[in-house]
Design a protein around this motif. Structure first.
Motif, PDB file in Angstrom:
ATOM      1  N   ILE A 155       0.858  -1.193   0.000  1.00 14.05           N
ATOM      2  CA  ILE A 155       0.000   0.000   0.000  1.00 14.05           C
ATOM      3  C   ILE A 155       0.887   1.234   0.000  1.00 14.05           C
ATOM      4  O   ILE A 155       2.057   1.168   0.431  1.00 14.05           O
ATOM      5  N   CYS A 156       0.344   2.338  -0.466  1.00 19.92           N
ATOM      6  CA  CYS A 156       1.061   3.610  -0.528  1.00 19.92           C
ATOM      7  C   CYS A 156       2.287   3.469  -1.424  1.00 19.92           C
ATOM      8  O   CYS A 156       2.331   2.611  -2.307  1.00 19.92           O
ATOM      9  N   ASN A 157       3.287   4.303  -1.215  1.00 22.63           N
ATOM     10  CA  ASN A 157       4.549   4.157  -1.931  1.00 22.63           C
ATOM     11  C   ASN A 157       5.669   4.231  -0.921  1.00 22.63           C
ATOM     12  O   ASN A 157       5.976   5.295  -0.392  1.00 22.63           O
ATOM     13  N   ALA A 158       6.221   3.066  -0.605  1.00 21.97           N
ATOM     14  CA  ALA A 158       7.410   3.008   0.249  1.00 21.97           C
ATOM     15  C   ALA A 158       8.546   2.568  -0.664  1.00 21.97           C
ATOM     16  O   ALA A 158       9.227   1.572  -0.433  1.00 21.97           O
ATOM     17  N   GLY A 196      -0.412   4.878  -4.317  1.00 23.90           N
ATOM     18  CA  GLY A 196      -0.290   3.537  -4.912  1.00 23.90           C
ATOM     19  C   GLY A 196      -0.393   3.594  -6.423  1.00 23.90           C
ATOM     20  O   GLY A 196       0.491   3.105  -7.139  1.00 23.90           O
ATOM     21  N   SER A 197      -1.465   4.226  -6.921  1.00 18.89           N
ATOM     22  CA  SER A 197      -1.650   4.246  -8.384  1.00 18.89           C
ATOM     23  C   SER A 197      -0.702   5.229  -9.057  1.00 18.89           C
ATOM     24  O   SER A 197      -0.101   4.923 -10.081  1.00 18.89           O
ATOM     25  N   ARG A 198      -0.536   6.404  -8.463  1.00 21.40           N
ATOM     26  CA  ARG A 198       0.272   7.436  -9.132  1.00 21.40           C
ATOM     27  C   ARG A 198       1.767   7.184  -9.002  1.00 21.40           C
ATOM     28  O   ARG A 198       2.542   7.533  -9.884  1.00 21.40           O
ATOM     29  N   MET A 199       2.178   6.596  -7.873  1.00 25.52           N
ATOM     30  CA  MET A 199       3.617   6.485  -7.612  1.00 25.52           C
ATOM     31  C   MET A 199       4.147   5.059  -7.655  1.00 25.52           C
ATOM     32  O   MET A 199       5.107   4.770  -8.362  1.00 25.52           O
ATOM     33  N   THR A 200       3.514   4.145  -6.873  1.00 25.08           N
ATOM     34  CA  THR A 200       4.051   2.778  -6.839  1.00 25.08           C
ATOM     35  C   THR A 200       3.947   2.104  -8.206  1.00 25.08           C
ATOM     36  O   THR A 200       4.905   1.487  -8.683  1.00 25.08           O
ATOM     37  N   VAL A 201       2.794   2.236  -8.841  1.00 23.73           N
ATOM     38  CA  VAL A 201       2.640   1.604 -10.159  1.00 23.73           C
ATOM     39  C   VAL A 201       3.643   2.211 -11.145  1.00 23.73           C
ATOM     40  O   VAL A 201       4.361   1.495 -11.853  1.00 23.73           O
ATOM     41  N   TRP A 202       3.743   3.540 -11.136  1.00 22.50           N
ATOM     42  CA  TRP A 202       4.692   4.230 -12.025  1.00 22.50           C
ATOM     43  C   TRP A 202       6.128   3.765 -11.747  1.00 22.50           C
ATOM     44  O   TRP A 202       6.860   3.388 -12.658  1.00 22.50           O
TER      45      TRP A 202
END
Ligand code: MRU
Length: 347
Positions: A155-158, A196-202
Motif C-alpha cells: 500500500i502507498c509508496n514506500a 499507490g496508483s500514481r507512484m508505486t505503479v509508475w
C-alpha cells in the motif's frame, strides 16, 4: 529500465522529482530556499518518511549556508529556528525530526562558522548516502524473508522515490529485478492521495517489475482470488513496542493478513524508530484537508459542505506484524524486548 530517484544534490543544488505531477509528468525542480523545502514537504511534492528527512536535512543545510552571523552562538540560534520551522511541516514521520536533530548535533563541535556550515552540509549528504545503503540492505533481508513467495501486496509508496533509492517495502522488488527474481506485486491505489496508483505503479513500471493496481476496497477479495502470499508495507514511525504508523489503510491490510494467515512485514530504516515513545497511542497522526476526499483531480465527488475526517496515517498494533525489516537486521516478536535489544547491540 531504471530505478527512479526523487532527491539529488547536483552542483550545490537540491533537485527533487515533483511527485504531485506523477504519473502525467516527470518533472524535476530545484528547491533553493528553506521556504521552498517547507512547501515541497507540506504539499507532498516530496513525500515518504526517509525522503522527507533527507530533503529537510538539505533544507536546513541550504538555509545555514546563508546565515552570515557575527558569532557561532547566533548561528546556532538561527539554525534552531529553521529546525523548528521545518519540523512543523508534517508531524507523523519521525525521520524528519531525526534528520534535523542529527544536523543540529553535528554543528555543536564546530569551532568556526565556516566549519559549521561545511559540517551541516556534509551531514545532510551522509544522511542521503546512508539511506540508500540502508534501503539496499533492507531489500536483501526482505528477499530472504520472501523466499518461495512471489505474489505480494503493498500500500502507498514506500519505494525508491520515498527514500534515497530502492525504497523499503519496494526494495525487494527492485533488488529482485537486479538479481533476476520476479515478483507479482499488487498495489493498493491508496485513497485519497493515490500514492499507490500514481507512484508505486509508475515506479515499478520504470524498473520493469510486474505490478497490478487494485482499489483499496479490493484487497480482501484479491488476496484470496489471486493467491497473495505476503503483504509488505513501509512505516512513518515505529514505537518502542513495535506499534507502527503508516499510510491510512495499512492496519486494514494487517488484519487481512491475519485472517488469511499470510505474513505481514513492515520494512523501515532505523531512522523511522522512535524509541522515546512506548507505544502507538503516542504517535501524532496528521490530518489533511477535506478537499483531498471531497475532490478527485479537481472534480468534486461529494455534496457541498460534507463533513470529512481525513487522517493520513493509521497505527498497526505490533501483534499483527510478522517481522520488522531494518538495515540492522530482521526483528521478530517479542518486539518490546527485541527492538531495544537490537538498537543496543547493533550500531
Ligand atoms: O503521506 P506520505 O505519502 O508521505 O506517506 C508515506 C507512507 O506512508 C510510506 O509508507 C512511509 O513514509 C514509508 S516510505 C519508505
Amino acid at each position: 529500465m531504471a530505478i527512479p530517484l526523487s532527491i539529488q544534490w547536483i552542483n550545490n543544488q537540491l533537485i527533487i522529482l515533483d511527485q504531485q505531477k506523477l504519473p502525467h509528468e516527470t518533472e524535476y525542480i530545484a528547491l533553493n530556499t528553506i521556504e521552498d523545502v517547507y512547501d515541497a514537504i507540506i504539499t507532498m511534492k516530496v513525500r515518504g518518511a526517509p525522503a522527507i528527512g533527507i530533503t529537510a536535512a538539505y533544507g536546513l543545510a541550504l538555509a545555514a549556508q546563508k546565515h552570515d552571523t557575527e558569532t557561532l552562538e547566533v548561528f546556532h540560534h538561527f539554525v534552531k529556528k529553521d529546525a523548528v520551522y521545518l519540523a512543523s511541516s508534517r508531524p507523523t514521520a519521525v525521520n524528519l525530526a531525526w534528520a534535523i536533530g542529527r544536523l543540529q548535533q553535528v554543528i555543536q563541535s564546530a569551532k568556526t562558522l565556516a566549519a559549521a556550515k561545511a559540517e551541516i552540509l556534509a551531514e545532510a549528504k551522509r544522511i542521503h548516502q546512508e539511506d540508500e545503503e540502508a534501503c539496499r540492505t533492507i531489500g536483501g533481508y526482505a528477499l530472504d524473508l520472501l523466499e518461495g513467495r512471489s505474489r505480494v501486496m503493498t500500500i502507498c509508496n514506500a519505494g525508491s522515490i520515498a527514500t534515497a533509492k530502492y525504497g523499503t517495502a519496494l526494495a525487494p522488488f527492485h533488488l529482485g529485478k537486479e538479481l533476476g527474481r520476479e515478483f507479482e506485486v499488487f498495489a493498493c491505489e491508496t485513497r485519497p492521495v493515490f500514492q499507490g496508483s500514481r507512484m508505486t505503479v509508475w515506479e515499478l513500471q520504470q524498473s520493469g517489475v510486474d505490478v497490478t493496481l487494485i482499489t483499496d476496497s479490493m484487497a480482501a477479495h484479491t488476496i484470496g482470488a489471486k493467491g497473495v502470499e505476503a503483504i509488505i508495507v513501509g512505516a512513518d514511525r515505529i514505537a518502542a513496542n513495535g506499534d507502527t504508523a503508516n499510510k491510512i489503510g495499512t492496519f486494514n491490510l494487517a488484519i487481512l493478513a491475519a485472517a488469511y494467515k499470510i505474513p505481514f512485514y513492515v520494512a523501515a530504516p532505523a531512522s523511522t524508530f522512535d524509541l522515546q515513545i512506548p507505544n502507538g497511542k503516542n504517535i501524532p497522526i496528521e490530518e489533511r484537508s477535506a478537499k483531498e476526499i471531497t475532490h478527485i483531480a479537481g472534480q468534486q465527488v461529494a455534496p457541498n459542505g460534507t463533513k470529512v475526517y481525513n487522517p493520513a496515517f493509521d497505527v498497526t498494533p505490533a501483534q499483527y506484524i510478522t517481522a520488522i525489516i531494518t538495515e540492522k537486521g530482521i526483528i521478530h516478536p517479542n518486539y518490546e524486548r527485541n527492538i531495544p535489544e537490537l538498537f543496543a547491540t547493533v550500531k
